[in-house]
Design an enzyme around this catalytic site. Structure first.
Site, short mmCIF file in Angstrom:
data_model
loop_
_atom_site.label_atom_id
_atom_site.label_comp_id
_atom_site.label_asym_id
_atom_site.label_seq_id
_atom_site.Cartn_x
_atom_site.Cartn_y
_atom_site.Cartn_z
N CYS A 132 0.88 -1.16 0.00
CA CYS A 132 0.00 0.00 0.00
C CYS A 132 0.92 1.22 0.00
O CYS A 132 2.09 1.09 -0.41
CB CYS A 132 -0.98 -0.01 1.18
SG CYS A 132 -0.23 -0.19 2.81
N GLU A 133 0.47 2.37 0.42
CA GLU A 133 1.32 3.55 0.33
C GLU A 133 2.61 3.39 1.13
O GLU A 133 3.69 3.66 0.63
CB GLU A 133 0.56 4.80 0.81
CG GLU A 133 1.28 6.09 0.50
CD GLU A 133 1.39 6.38 -1.00
OE1 GLU A 133 2.38 7.02 -1.38
OE2 GLU A 133 0.51 5.98 -1.78
#
Length: 125
Positions: free
Chosen positions: A50-51
């Site tokens: 994810c980020e």
């Protein structure tokens, strides 16, 4: 490569050939459906991110692992996806280290609340 970010984050820019899966139901539908036989025919390594790989990717990785163990309870430790990993540092670190991204739109970093709101609304910061 499984990009666990929200659709608008993925649409802004993602790792080349990554698929966007951001919920447990999407994960189960994609990896434990008709595609399972296809994945089982060859060595499949899954990389989740994810980020920053702090919450969403580890959670979906854990969901995959638990589903896999449940499906293979009679054959454990045999699994459908024995090799799956979470990318340390996530998309943010990957981009910083490599700059190898397949851009869809101009990347909009989510570093401030103002930027996050602008990304969500699709306007420029």
């Amino acid at each position: 490569i499984v990009d666990c970010r929200f659709q608008y984050e993925y649409d802004a820019g993602h790792i080349k050939n990554a698929i966007n899966i951001s919920s447990p139901s999407e994960l189960e539908a994609f990896f434990f459906s008709d595609r399972l036989a296809q994945f089982m025919q060859r060595r499949t390594i899954l990389i989740f991110h994810c980020e920053f790989s702090m919450k969403r990717a580890p959670d979906l990785w854990s969901t995959l692992r638990n589903l896999d163990r449940h499906i293979n309870i009679e054959k454990y430790p045999q699994l459908c996806y024995p090799e799956s990993y979470v990318l340390e540092g996530g998309f943010s670190q990957f981009y910083e280290d490599t700059n190898t991204i397949a851009w869809v739109n101009t990347l909009k970093w989510m570093t401030t609340k103002r930027t996050l709101i602008n990304v969500t609304l699709g306007s420029e910061a």
